[in-house]
Design a protein around this motif. Structure first.
Motif, PDB file in Angstrom:
ATOM      1  N   ALA A 140       0.811  -1.220   0.000  1.00  0.00           N
ATOM      2  CA  ALA A 140       0.000   0.000   0.000  1.00  0.00           C
ATOM      3  C   ALA A 140       0.845   1.271   0.000  1.00  0.00           C
ATOM      4  CB  ALA A 140      -0.934   0.005   1.205  1.00  0.00           C
ATOM      5  N   CYS A 141       1.987   1.223   0.664  1.00  0.00           N
ATOM      6  CA  CYS A 141       2.773   2.447   0.820  1.00  0.00           C
ATOM      7  C   CYS A 141       4.231   2.082   1.032  1.00  0.00           C
ATOM      8  CB  CYS A 141       2.254   3.286   1.978  1.00  0.00           C
ATOM      9  SG  CYS A 141       2.455   2.529   3.603  1.00  0.00           S
ATOM     10  N   SER A 142       5.072   3.103   1.200  1.00  0.00           N
ATOM     11  CA  SER A 142       6.512   2.852   1.276  1.00  0.00           C
ATOM     12  C   SER A 142       6.936   2.208   2.593  1.00  0.00           C
ATOM     13  CB  SER A 142       7.289   4.149   1.054  1.00  0.00           C
ATOM     14  OG  SER A 142       6.769   5.190   1.827  1.00  0.00           O
ATOM     15  N   GLY A 143       6.192   2.417   3.671  1.00  0.00           N
ATOM     16  CA  GLY A 143       6.590   1.785   4.916  1.00  0.00           C
ATOM     17  C   GLY A 143       5.892   2.381   6.118  1.00  0.00           C
ATOM     18  N   VAL A 144       6.402   2.016   7.292  1.00  0.00           N
ATOM     19  CA  VAL A 144       5.882   2.470   8.577  1.00  0.00           C
ATOM     20  C   VAL A 144       6.909   3.407   9.199  1.00  0.00           C
ATOM     21  CG1 VAL A 144       5.233   1.740  10.915  1.00  0.00           C
ATOM     22  CG2 VAL A 144       4.548   0.364   8.939  1.00  0.00           C
ATOM     23  N   LYS A 145       6.421   4.494   9.805  1.00  0.00           N
ATOM     24  CA  LYS A 145       7.314   5.442  10.488  1.00  0.00           C
ATOM     25  C   LYS A 145       7.027   5.418  11.982  1.00  0.00           C
ATOM     26  CE  LYS A 145      10.075   9.018  11.240  1.00  0.00           C
ATOM     27  NZ  LYS A 145       9.917  10.306  10.556  1.00  0.00           N
ATOM     28  N   LEU A 172       6.448  -4.556   6.417  1.00  0.00           N
ATOM     29  CA  LEU A 172       6.964  -3.338   5.812  1.00  0.00           C
ATOM     30  C   LEU A 172       8.247  -2.877   6.502  1.00  0.00           C
ATOM     31  CD1 LEU A 172       3.572  -1.481   5.508  1.00  0.00           C
ATOM     32  CD2 LEU A 172       5.060  -1.992   3.579  1.00  0.00           C
ATOM     33  N   VAL A 173       9.037  -2.075   5.779  1.00  0.00           N
ATOM     34  CA  VAL A 173      10.193  -1.428   6.395  1.00  0.00           C
ATOM     35  C   VAL A 173       9.705  -0.496   7.500  1.00  0.00           C
ATOM     36  CG1 VAL A 173      12.140   0.129   6.014  1.00  0.00           C
ATOM     37  CG2 VAL A 173      11.518  -1.530   4.242  1.00  0.00           C
ATOM     38  N   CYS A 358      19.837   7.121  -5.408  1.00  0.00           N
ATOM     39  CA  CYS A 358      18.914   6.606  -6.430  1.00  0.00           C
ATOM     40  C   CYS A 358      18.710   5.103  -6.307  1.00  0.00           C
ATOM     41  CB  CYS A 358      19.437   6.937  -7.830  1.00  0.00           C
ATOM     42  SG  CYS A 358      19.900   8.651  -8.097  1.00  0.00           S
ATOM     43  N   HIS A 359      19.797   4.342  -6.481  1.00  0.00           N
ATOM     44  CA  HIS A 359      19.677   2.876  -6.493  1.00  0.00           C
ATOM     45  C   HIS A 359      19.229   2.315  -5.150  1.00  0.00           C
ATOM     46  CE1 HIS A 359      21.614   3.475 -10.225  1.00  0.00           C
ATOM     47  NE2 HIS A 359      22.850   3.148  -9.917  1.00  0.00           N
ATOM     48  N   ASN A 360      19.922   2.723  -4.082  1.00  0.00           N
ATOM     49  CA  ASN A 360      19.660   2.099  -2.783  1.00  0.00           C
ATOM     50  C   ASN A 360      18.262   2.362  -2.222  1.00  0.00           C
ATOM     51  OD1 ASN A 360      22.138   0.925  -2.906  1.00  0.00           O
ATOM     52  ND2 ASN A 360      23.009   1.979  -1.140  1.00  0.00           N
ATOM     53  N   PRO A 361      17.701   3.577  -2.372  1.00  0.00           N
ATOM     54  CA  PRO A 361      16.304   3.726  -1.940  1.00  0.00           C
ATOM     55  C   PRO A 361      15.355   2.804  -2.694  1.00  0.00           C
ATOM     56  CG  PRO A 361      17.325   5.880  -2.230  1.00  0.00           C
ATOM     57  CD  PRO A 361      18.290   4.875  -2.780  1.00  0.00           C
ATOM     58  N   ALA A 362      15.619   2.596  -3.988  1.00  0.00           N
ATOM     59  CA  ALA A 362      14.771   1.695  -4.765  1.00  0.00           C
ATOM     60  C   ALA A 362      14.892   0.258  -4.266  1.00  0.00           C
ATOM     61  CB  ALA A 362      15.137   1.777  -6.247  1.00  0.00           C
ATOM     62  N   ILE A 363      16.119  -0.157  -3.925  1.00  0.00           N
ATOM     63  CA  ILE A 363      16.338  -1.513  -3.406  1.00  0.00           C
ATOM     64  C   ILE A 363      15.689  -1.669  -2.034  1.00  0.00           C
ATOM     65  CG2 ILE A 363      18.091  -3.135  -2.573  1.00  0.00           C
ATOM     66  CD1 ILE A 363      20.014  -1.900  -4.667  1.00  0.00           C
ATOM     67  N   LEU A 364      15.970  -0.724  -1.152  1.00  0.00           N
ATOM     68  CA  LEU A 364      15.555  -0.852   0.239  1.00  0.00           C
ATOM     69  C   LEU A 364      14.036  -0.882   0.381  1.00  0.00           C
ATOM     70  CD1 LEU A 364      17.321   1.081   3.094  1.00  0.00           C
ATOM     71  CD2 LEU A 364      14.893   0.607   3.198  1.00  0.00           C
ATOM     72  N   PHE A 365      13.345  -0.062  -0.403  1.00  0.00           N
ATOM     73  CA  PHE A 365      11.889   0.009  -0.283  1.00  0.00           C
ATOM     74  C   PHE A 365      11.162  -0.800  -1.365  1.00  0.00           C
ATOM     75  CE2 PHE A 365      13.369   3.738   2.023  1.00  0.00           C
ATOM     76  CZ  PHE A 365      12.590   3.690   3.170  1.00  0.00           C
ATOM     77  N   ASP A 366      11.907  -1.596  -2.136  1.00  0.00           N
ATOM     78  CA  ASP A 366      11.313  -2.490  -3.157  1.00  0.00           C
ATOM     79  C   ASP A 366      10.494  -1.705  -4.181  1.00  0.00           C
ATOM     80  OD1 ASP A 366      12.135  -4.975  -1.737  1.00  0.00           O
ATOM     81  OD2 ASP A 366      10.685  -4.282  -0.253  1.00  0.00           O
ATOM     82  N   ILE A 367      10.995  -0.546  -4.588  1.00  0.00           N
ATOM     83  CA  ILE A 367      10.272   0.280  -5.549  1.00  0.00           C
ATOM     84  C   ILE A 367      10.345  -0.344  -6.932  1.00  0.00           C
ATOM     85  CG2 ILE A 367      10.132   2.558  -6.624  1.00  0.00           C
ATOM     86  CD1 ILE A 367      11.437   3.665  -4.057  1.00  0.00           C
ATOM     87  N   LYS A 368       9.219  -0.383  -7.592  1.00  0.00           N
ATOM     88  CA  LYS A 368       9.132  -1.054  -8.889  1.00  0.00           C
ATOM     89  C   LYS A 368       9.562  -0.130 -10.024  1.00  0.00           C
ATOM     90  CE  LYS A 368       5.906  -3.971 -11.511  1.00  0.00           C
ATOM     91  NZ  LYS A 368       4.521  -4.505 -11.544  1.00  0.00           N
TER      92      LYS A 368
END
Length: 445
Positions: A140-145, A172-173, A358-368
């Motif tokens: 649903a979203c990028s994660g939990v804060k 979620l992260v 760029c790369h690592n945020p996409a990896i860490l949060f499983d961005i498609k």
């Protein structure tokens, strides 16, 4: 949408920098090669400029809903695009707070209507919304804060039993603000007894101290190890905390990760005399030795991501005395130029900069399908001229709050173009009137 051909750029991607051409077809990157011809395409010559994947900022406060006198999704995402940021993840401490699924979806509706950049939002955990969190779909979203240090309203999570249940009940992260509240309160009373209500800003890093950061980060990391939760510690500010993180395994295999923000890489406690409360952040900017430790950890992969923690306040608010001035400042327009400055000084390579932003945020949060320059991926990218000096002034700021801690700073690099989903959203100071931003999607099985 028309095809766009970018030629002769210094393309930085996946550990290499090479001169190459890139073809955009609609929303996607169609082709990357040493030389491309495409009849009918709009052709742009980027010779001498860097072509980067669009920056992904995993921590911003765009102040909507409820705090829009400071900023809004529209104004701050516009500033972000001017700074080469094509994707952001916004935090839950707005008014109302994003602590129910209904409020989360209401924010997504705001993003769809107003955002210039791709968007997602973090769901806020509290002492009393565990059952709601359990219902949250992992895509649903990028994660939990989680705020493990003082925050607005009901967002400080200080019930240890609830905290452990949150760690055990989400895939979620979990992104955490780590500062120990009891330590901060104790330190604050100490400085109040010495100075009364007129505490100098230079005391900020002693009040929100190394001990407060380390104790909270240590507890969060221990809990993540105990429960197997996926923990990402936001905005590290001390060298001491770095012993809690590893560089011995690839990011994809890490369950405990860390982020550093631009201001902790740029400023030190020596700067409080010049900038005063304009550089009051939580966690506090600390010693120059902490700053150097953070740089070292960023370069050796104990720190995985560079972000902004963009958090605008009005000048009237920031110019109050220490105890009344809120923490935070606007950064999204200037994060990439500042990091480019450090790159040109030899502090960081372009390849590592792109990996961390760029790369690592996409990896860490499983961005498609974002975060890289790859054929078939969304055409989120930015062009940066490394030899176009400019000075940050009030008349070239895009933040609604109208000020920046970088005012008076001269940068050598300038963001000239930013593409969001193949659409030229920003072109040398001119913004497109069309918004082509999208809600982020995720690859989480």
């Amino acid at each position: 949408m028309r095809k766009i051909l970018i030629k002769n750029a210094l393309l930085v991607n996946e550990g290499t920098t090479q001169e190459a051409d890139l073809l955009i077809d609609g929303e996607r990157i169609s082709k990357i090669a040493s030389s491309i011809t495409c009849e009918g395409a709009l052709t742009m010559d980027a010779e001498g400029s860097y072509l980067l994947p669009g920056i992904i900022d995993d921590q911003v406060h765009f102040r909507e809903p409820g705090l829009t006198h400071k900023g809004s999704i529209s104004t701050e995402s516009r500033a972000a695009v001017a700074g080469g940021i094509t994707t952001f993840m916004e935090q839950p401490n707005t008014n109302p707070q994003t602590t129910t699924i209904e409020k989360l979806e209401a924010k997504f509706q705001l993003g769809a209507q107003f955002s210039y950049a791709n968007y997602s939002f973090l769901f806020g955990g509290t002492n009393d919304n565990l059952e709601e969190l359990k219902k949250l779909d992992k895509n649903a979203c990028s994660g939990v804060k989680l705020f493990l240090g003082s925050s607005t309203g009901n967002m400080l999570v200080d019930d240890e039993q609830v905290l452990e249940q949150i760690f055990r009940n989400t895939e979620l992260v979990i992104s955490a603000h780590c500062e120990d509240e009891s330590t901060i309160r104790h330190n604050l009373e100490k400085y109040k007894s010495e100075f009364g209500e007129d505490i100098p800003i230079r005391c900020h890093p002693m009040i929100r101290s190394e001990e407060a950061c380390y104790l909270s980060s240590f507890k969060a990391v221990a809990l993540a190890k105990k429960t197997g939760a996926r923990l990402h510690v936001f905005h590290l500010s001390t060298a001491k905390e770095l012993e809690l993180f590893t560089n011995e395994i690839p990011l994809k295999e890490k369950k405990i990760t860390a982020e550093v923000c631009l201001h902790h890489l740029w400023f030190s406690e020596e700067d409080y005399e010049k900038y005063g409360t304009h550089i009051k952040w939580n966690p506090a900017i600390k010693k120059s030795t902490d700053r150097e430790g953070l740089w070292k950890a960023l370069l050796d992969d104990r720190i995985d991501i560079v972000a902004t923690d963009h958090a605008p306040h009005t000048l009237e608010e920031k110019d109050q005395a220490y105890l009344k001035a809120p923490s935070g400042g606007p950064l999204v327009q200037h994060a990439l130029p500042a990091m480019m400055q450090k790159m040109l000084e030899g502090k960081i390579s372009p390849e590592i900069m792109v990996t961390k932003m760029c790369h690592n945020p996409a990896i860490l949060f499983d961005i498609k399908e974002r975060g890289y320059l790859r054929e078939g991926y969304y055409a989120d990218l930015t062009i940066v001229n490394p030899n176009d000096p400019w000075e940050v002034k009030k008349d070239n700021l895009y933040y609604k709050c109208g000020w920046s801690p970088f005012e008076g700073t001269s940068f050598k690099s300038r963001v000239t173009h930013t593409f969001v989903n193949g659409h030229l959203a920003y072109d040398n100071g001119i913004f497109s009137k069309e918004k082509r931003a999208k809600r982020l999607t995720f690859d989480r099985l």
